[in-house]
Design a protein around this motif. Sequence first.
Motif, PDB file in Angstrom:
ATOM      1  N   ASP A 376       0.872  -1.164   0.000  1.00 45.84           N
ATOM      2  CA  ASP A 376       0.000   0.000   0.000  1.00 45.84           C
ATOM      3  C   ASP A 376       0.914   1.220   0.000  1.00 45.84           C
ATOM      4  N   THR A 377       0.769   2.083  -0.991  1.00 45.53           N
ATOM      5  CA  THR A 377       1.669   3.229  -1.122  1.00 45.53           C
ATOM      6  C   THR A 377       0.904   4.536  -0.998  1.00 45.53           C
ATOM      7  N   ILE A 378       1.570   5.514  -0.411  1.00 40.78           N
ATOM      8  CA  ILE A 378       1.049   6.874  -0.330  1.00 40.78           C
ATOM      9  C   ILE A 378       2.074   7.773  -1.009  1.00 40.78           C
ATOM     10  N   SER A 379       1.653   8.517  -1.995  1.00 43.22           N
ATOM     11  CA  SER A 379       2.571   9.363  -2.749  1.00 43.22           C
ATOM     12  C   SER A 379       1.974  10.735  -2.985  1.00 43.22           C
ATOM     13  N   VAL A 380       2.839  11.697  -3.153  1.00 40.86           N
ATOM     14  CA  VAL A 380       2.440  13.052  -3.521  1.00 40.86           C
ATOM     15  C   VAL A 380       3.180  13.414  -4.801  1.00 40.86           C
ATOM     16  N   ASN A 381       2.401  13.753  -5.832  1.00 45.15           N
ATOM     17  CA  ASN A 381       2.979  14.128  -7.129  1.00 45.15           C
ATOM     18  C   ASN A 381       3.952  13.054  -7.634  1.00 45.15           C
ATOM     19  N   ARG A 382       3.542  11.797  -7.496  1.00 43.11           N
ATOM     20  CA  ARG A 382       4.281  10.627  -7.984  1.00 43.11           C
ATOM     21  C   ARG A 382       5.534  10.305  -7.176  1.00 43.11           C
ATOM     22  N   THR A 383       5.783  11.035  -6.103  1.00 45.92           N
ATOM     23  CA  THR A 383       6.892  10.714  -5.211  1.00 45.92           C
ATOM     24  C   THR A 383       6.350   9.926  -4.028  1.00 45.92           C
ATOM     25  N   ILE A 384       6.813   8.683  -3.867  1.00 44.14           N
ATOM     26  CA  ILE A 384       6.316   7.831  -2.793  1.00 44.14           C
ATOM     27  C   ILE A 384       6.830   8.328  -1.448  1.00 44.14           C
ATOM     28  N   LEU A 385       5.914   8.565  -0.530  1.00 43.24           N
ATOM     29  CA  LEU A 385       6.254   9.026   0.809  1.00 43.24           C
ATOM     30  C   LEU A 385       6.230   7.889   1.821  1.00 43.24           C
ATOM     31  N   GLU A 386       5.296   6.966   1.656  1.00 43.12           N
ATOM     32  CA  GLU A 386       5.159   5.852   2.593  1.00 43.12           C
ATOM     33  C   GLU A 386       4.846   4.575   1.821  1.00 43.12           C
ATOM     34  N   LYS A 387       5.427   3.455   2.299  1.00 43.70           N
ATOM     35  CA  LYS A 387       5.120   2.139   1.733  1.00 43.70           C
ATOM     36  C   LYS A 387       4.813   1.183   2.875  1.00 43.70           C
ATOM     37  N   TYR A 388       3.622   0.563   2.819  1.00 42.31           N
ATOM     38  CA  TYR A 388       3.212  -0.391   3.841  1.00 42.31           C
ATOM     39  C   TYR A 388       3.110  -1.772   3.203  1.00 42.31           C
TER      40      TYR A 388
END
Length: 418
Positions: A376-388
């Motif tokens: 599960d990934t959280i990204s802003v403007n295609r830059t991944i900030l968090e990966k679960y």
Amino acid sequence: MQKIISYFLLFFSLLLLFLVTTRSLNSSLRTYPPFSNTKQTKAIATKKISGSSYVKKQDIKLSSLNAKACCLMDAATGRVLYGKQEDKKLPMASTTKIMTCILALENAEKNDRIPVSSYAASMPDVQLNMQTGDTFYLKDLLYSLMLESHNDTAVAIAEAIGGSVKGFAAMMNQKASELGCTRTHFVTPNGLDDKQHYTTAKELCMIARYAMQNKQFLQIIQAKSHLFSNCNNTRQYQVHNHDVFLSSYAGALGIKTGFTNRAGYCFAGAAKKDGHILISSVLACGWPPHKTYKWNDTKVLMDYGFSHFQNVTVSIPSYDSVIPIQNAVKNTLSLTSSIPSQITYPLSYDDTLTIQRQIPKNPSAPIRQGDIIGYDTISVNRTILEKYPIIAKETIRSRSFSYFAKLLLQCFFFNSLT
């Protein structure tokens, strides 16, 4: 007929040997750590949030900054909100003492007695003017370190905790590595000029962000002054906070100034507004007589961050906890993920936050309990900030030759084999 029976017995013996070997192999495989099988993945249940739905468009330019390098970071997430040569290696002068202070807080007790060596007492200005052979309580020296930036104090603390300046520098570098700093190297505990002593604007923010999580650290950097004496009460000292930002910017939390001839003026700062904390750093921000440049740049960065970004709380989509699986003894696989039910991230008008689940296109057995199936990934403007990581909650065996052979044997031997 006898040959047929012999071939049958041979085949049956080899089959039993294969089953035993397979069972032994499976038992051995269970001892290996989880693996990730996500080379061919597909994104499902993508959720996108536009910053324009929450934040007003701002027309703010930062072209007037004086610092050679600077960085603005969100304290909660570590996201870099603005950077100018933020990855360039530069000397950082006495902002070094942020690391010295946090290591002292983590590796010693506040009432520990700190002896003063002749080497510590010989440090150049700025000094507490310690006397060789004297002793101080650590809790008092930390105010000397952070409010007045005394170089002799830094060395005395380093020698007491690390055994030597070199030993303490090794501790500093180890801590920097643990924090993810790959372009930082410490030689001294006080930041005096050395070609091998450097950091970046971004990594200085990372170190400051970590230090700010310590309540004792916050208490020290926000103190206006501190009165103390040596352990024998033969000399008394008073130190004052010279952080102009702390008293001139609404919501300022402090942190640490620095200056050397090689580094120029440096400053790491933090401020809080409406529960939102920002951390900034400026390196090589002018030389004498431009002492105020670092304050001006820090205020510009903070104004930009608080007006341009807003914390947005978003609910995470509800994902299926069971997915179909191929070539398996059962048709489904149960999954689990540590992604929270909601997240809060700073967004600007132009930002797009994306929450996405990625799993294999055609997941296939065998899969062990604990294997990483996807992310599960959280990204802003295609830059991944968090990966679960998405984890398999159970072990699923494949429909292999041994599986069908076992079914056949169970048919003949009435489930005597397990």
